[in-house]
Design a protein around this motif. Sequence first.
Motif, PDB file in Angstrom:
ATOM      1  N   GLU A 112     -36.582  13.420  11.161  1.00 41.86           N
ATOM      2  CA  GLU A 112     -37.002  12.531  12.248  1.00 41.86           C
ATOM      3  C   GLU A 112     -36.930  13.224  13.603  1.00 41.86           C
ATOM      4  O   GLU A 112     -37.734  12.960  14.492  1.00 41.86           O
ATOM      5  CB  GLU A 112     -36.133  11.268  12.271  1.00 41.86           C
ATOM      6  CG  GLU A 112     -36.445  10.293  11.148  1.00 41.86           C
ATOM      7  CD  GLU A 112     -35.613   9.019  11.235  1.00 41.86           C
ATOM      8  OE1 GLU A 112     -35.496   8.458  12.344  1.00 41.86           O
ATOM      9  OE2 GLU A 112     -35.066   8.592  10.203  1.00 41.86           O
ATOM     10  N   GLN A 113     -35.942  14.097  13.763  1.00 40.64           N
ATOM     11  CA  GLN A 113     -35.745  14.764  15.058  1.00 40.64           C
ATOM     12  C   GLN A 113     -36.507  16.085  15.181  1.00 40.64           C
ATOM     13  O   GLN A 113     -36.622  16.635  16.271  1.00 40.64           O
ATOM     14  CB  GLN A 113     -34.248  15.024  15.272  1.00 40.64           C
ATOM     15  CG  GLN A 113     -33.408  13.756  15.424  1.00 40.64           C
ATOM     16  CD  GLN A 113     -31.944  14.059  15.666  1.00 40.64           C
ATOM     17  OE1 GLN A 113     -31.400  15.009  15.088  1.00 40.64           O
ATOM     18  NE2 GLN A 113     -31.299  13.281  16.515  1.00 40.64           N
ATOM     19  N   ALA A 114     -37.046  16.565  14.057  1.00 42.03           N
ATOM     20  CA  ALA A 114     -37.610  17.925  14.021  1.00 42.03           C
ATOM     21  C   ALA A 114     -38.988  18.002  14.662  1.00 42.03           C
ATOM     22  O   ALA A 114     -39.732  17.020  14.726  1.00 42.03           O
ATOM     23  CB  ALA A 114     -37.692  18.406  12.582  1.00 42.03           C
ATOM     24  N   LYS A 115     -39.299  19.211  15.105  1.00 44.20           N
ATOM     25  CA  LYS A 115     -40.660  19.556  15.487  1.00 44.20           C
ATOM     26  C   LYS A 115     -41.257  20.332  14.320  1.00 44.20           C
ATOM     27  O   LYS A 115     -40.542  20.785  13.418  1.00 44.20           O
ATOM     28  CB  LYS A 115     -40.652  20.383  16.759  1.00 44.20           C
ATOM     29  CG  LYS A 115     -40.161  19.591  17.963  1.00 44.20           C
ATOM     30  CD  LYS A 115     -40.132  20.424  19.216  1.00 44.20           C
ATOM     31  CE  LYS A 115     -39.633  19.577  20.388  1.00 44.20           C
ATOM     32  NZ  LYS A 115     -39.453  20.379  21.604  1.00 44.20           N
ATOM     33  N   GLU A 116     -42.566  20.501  14.337  1.00 44.26           N
ATOM     34  CA  GLU A 116     -43.237  21.117  13.187  1.00 44.26           C
ATOM     35  C   GLU A 116     -42.681  22.495  12.854  1.00 44.26           C
ATOM     36  O   GLU A 116     -42.580  22.885  11.686  1.00 44.26           O
ATOM     37  CB  GLU A 116     -44.740  21.200  13.466  1.00 44.26           C
ATOM     38  CG  GLU A 116     -45.558  21.369  12.207  1.00 44.26           C
ATOM     39  CD  GLU A 116     -47.045  21.162  12.437  1.00 44.26           C
ATOM     40  OE1 GLU A 116     -47.827  21.789  11.709  1.00 44.26           O
ATOM     41  OE2 GLU A 116     -47.408  20.392  13.349  1.00 44.26           O
ATOM     42  N   LYS A 117     -42.260  23.227  13.867  1.00 46.09           N
ATOM     43  CA  LYS A 117     -41.729  24.579  13.650  1.00 46.09           C
ATOM     44  C   LYS A 117     -40.404  24.578  12.876  1.00 46.09           C
ATOM     45  O   LYS A 117     -39.994  25.608  12.332  1.00 46.09           O
ATOM     46  CB  LYS A 117     -41.547  25.291  14.990  1.00 46.09           C
ATOM     47  CG  LYS A 117     -40.523  24.672  15.911  1.00 46.09           C
ATOM     48  CD  LYS A 117     -40.447  25.406  17.247  1.00 46.09           C
ATOM     49  CE  LYS A 117     -39.476  24.763  18.213  1.00 46.09           C
ATOM     50  NZ  LYS A 117     -38.089  24.819  17.759  1.00 46.09           N
ATOM     51  N   ASP A 118     -39.730  23.397  12.850  1.00 46.10           N
ATOM     52  CA  ASP A 118     -38.442  23.298  12.145  1.00 46.10           C
ATOM     53  C   ASP A 118     -38.598  22.939  10.674  1.00 46.10           C
ATOM     54  O   ASP A 118     -37.615  22.938   9.924  1.00 46.10           O
ATOM     55  CB  ASP A 118     -37.560  22.226  12.817  1.00 46.10           C
ATOM     56  CG  ASP A 118     -37.337  22.505  14.291  1.00 46.10           C
ATOM     57  OD1 ASP A 118     -37.075  23.677  14.614  1.00 46.10           O
ATOM     58  OD2 ASP A 118     -37.410  21.565  15.096  1.00 46.10           O
ATOM     59  N   TYR A 119     -39.813  22.590  10.243  1.00 40.61           N
ATOM     60  CA  TYR A 119     -40.001  22.050   8.907  1.00 40.61           C
ATOM     61  C   TYR A 119     -39.614  23.035   7.796  1.00 40.61           C
ATOM     62  O   TYR A 119     -39.085  22.635   6.755  1.00 40.61           O
ATOM     63  CB  TYR A 119     -41.447  21.596   8.707  1.00 40.61           C
ATOM     64  CG  TYR A 119     -41.795  20.300   9.412  1.00 40.61           C
ATOM     65  CD1 TYR A 119     -40.798  19.453   9.898  1.00 40.61           C
ATOM     66  CD2 TYR A 119     -43.120  19.914   9.592  1.00 40.61           C
ATOM     67  CE1 TYR A 119     -41.117  18.271  10.547  1.00 40.61           C
ATOM     68  CE2 TYR A 119     -43.449  18.731  10.240  1.00 40.61           C
ATOM     69  CZ  TYR A 119     -42.444  17.911  10.715  1.00 40.61           C
ATOM     70  OH  TYR A 119     -42.768  16.742  11.345  1.00 40.61           O
TER      71      TYR A 119
END
Length: 591
Positions: free
Chosen positions: A304-311
């Motif tokens: 929920e808190q992530a940005k796409e780069k964190d996936y």
Amino acid sequence: MRFLLIFTFLLSFNALAQDDILAREYFKNGDFEKAATTYKKLYAKNSRNKTYLLQLVKAYQQLEKFKEAETLLQDELTRYEYPQLIVELGRNYSLQNDTINSKLNYDKAILTIEKNPNNAYAVGRSFENYSLLNEAIVTYNKAMQLKPQLNFNINLAKIYGEQGNIEKMFNSYINFSEINENYLNTAKREFSSFISENKENENNIILRKILLKKIQTAPNLLWNDMLSWLFIQQKEYKKAFTQEKAIYKRELESLNRVEQLANIAYNQKQLNVAKQIYTFIVENTQEIDIQINANYNLLKIETEQAKEKDYQIINNKYLKLLEKYGKTSRTVNLRVAYAHFLAFNLDKSRDAVAFLKESLNINYSSYQLAQLKLELGDILVLEEKFNEALIYYTQIQRALKNTKISQLARFKVAKTSYYKGDFKWAESQLKILKKSTSQLTANDALDLKLLISDNKQGDSLQTALKKYAKADLLAFQNKKNQAITILSNIIQEHKTETIIPQALLKQAQLFEDKADFEKAKSNYLQIISNYTDGILIDDAIFALAEIYNNQLQLPEKAKELYERIIFNHADSIYFVDSRKKYRALRGDSIN
């Protein structure tokens, strides 16, 4: 002879019982002359029965025959000093405005406690019955001083509450709970009528100070428990966590309480606090199920808190956990979550479908297989493979008839048919779900049924409804901008059709998802202004109130809208929440 005696006794007993019923009926109906006559006869036959005496006294008092009542009481008191009757005698003088003699008798009743502290039960109750609260307080406190094992704190707490002496009321409940630990939850329920969600509320401050003092002067995990509860009411979950940690470290037993707190914080959208608590659970538990569940929730929060780069980092964490805990029944929720993450976040729906189909070969229970198939169906809908999705939903219905997950699967069958534009079949499924045992499913089914039935008339091609269903599907596929565009098209090209308020509401919800609260506000205001008699009016009012309250920091405007729900939409599903939030904004107690 023996039989005759028994028969005579039964006749006599039956006559007394009939007279007793008759006397009560006379008194209840206000026929005090007949009540007095009947109670006088009953008392003459059974002078040991104090109920007859007291009811006769009350009947005389109603008839203003105070002298007769006084004589009765004094005659009885010459035979036996019954403390309750001394209070009654004082009350009899009070009814005649004889304050001197009434006080003398009240004091005399209290003095009997010195001989026998147990008299406080009858004396205190009599004072309470006549709202002589100060006398009752003196009675109970005196009895506890003389005989410390007596505990009248619960009686005192209720009296102090009636008097509005909140600090003494809190202290009395706490003192009672200290001796009767099982009463702790009842005390919390009593406190909830006096405290607020606002930590600056005077009563909240009083209770917090009392508990903190208790923790310092008389350490007991009860006070940590109660303080944690107070912080939860105030939505201060981090402070509650401090108390829960103190309890856990002293007891080193189950982490269930800590886990419950984490779930509350998560549901209340305090994700950072929830994350901190779940991390504590992972680090401190040896129970595999609790470990898996905490890790599962941590990954949900991170997603929920992530940005796409964190996936990719989150993906690796899922894979490590699945490898660590293996293909067991314990990991079914983790597998469902991972498949959802693959499809809806990484946009790898084919990989998700393959992963779930492989998971179906694991030796899971029927219910666990249904969980996997439900997610599999959702991902196939995401891919617009509607017919294949329907197969899996239908399998769940057949395997687990009349269960909540089966009803949810039926709803998904209806929703999938609706996405396809097969509104007739969707309606037939939704009619069945109106009686669903799951309130959430029943409500969703009703909403979708009304959407279809209200908008399929008047347009043989059902153009607007088909467009709306397409926008709904795009929203499900997380293609929010495309969904918003289609809804704008409906609003512009179908201005005279009944679907407009529904399109405005759906679009407003998508604007909220994108944190575009001004545009969402504009849509809600259009519904409130132009569709006051529509079924969506309470949805729009409540949603706008929430934006004012939580996003735009306009509490007064929010309060006006919550109040509108309370007074104009009492049958709304938002009524209870609106009342609670309205009272919180006004500074009232929680209940």
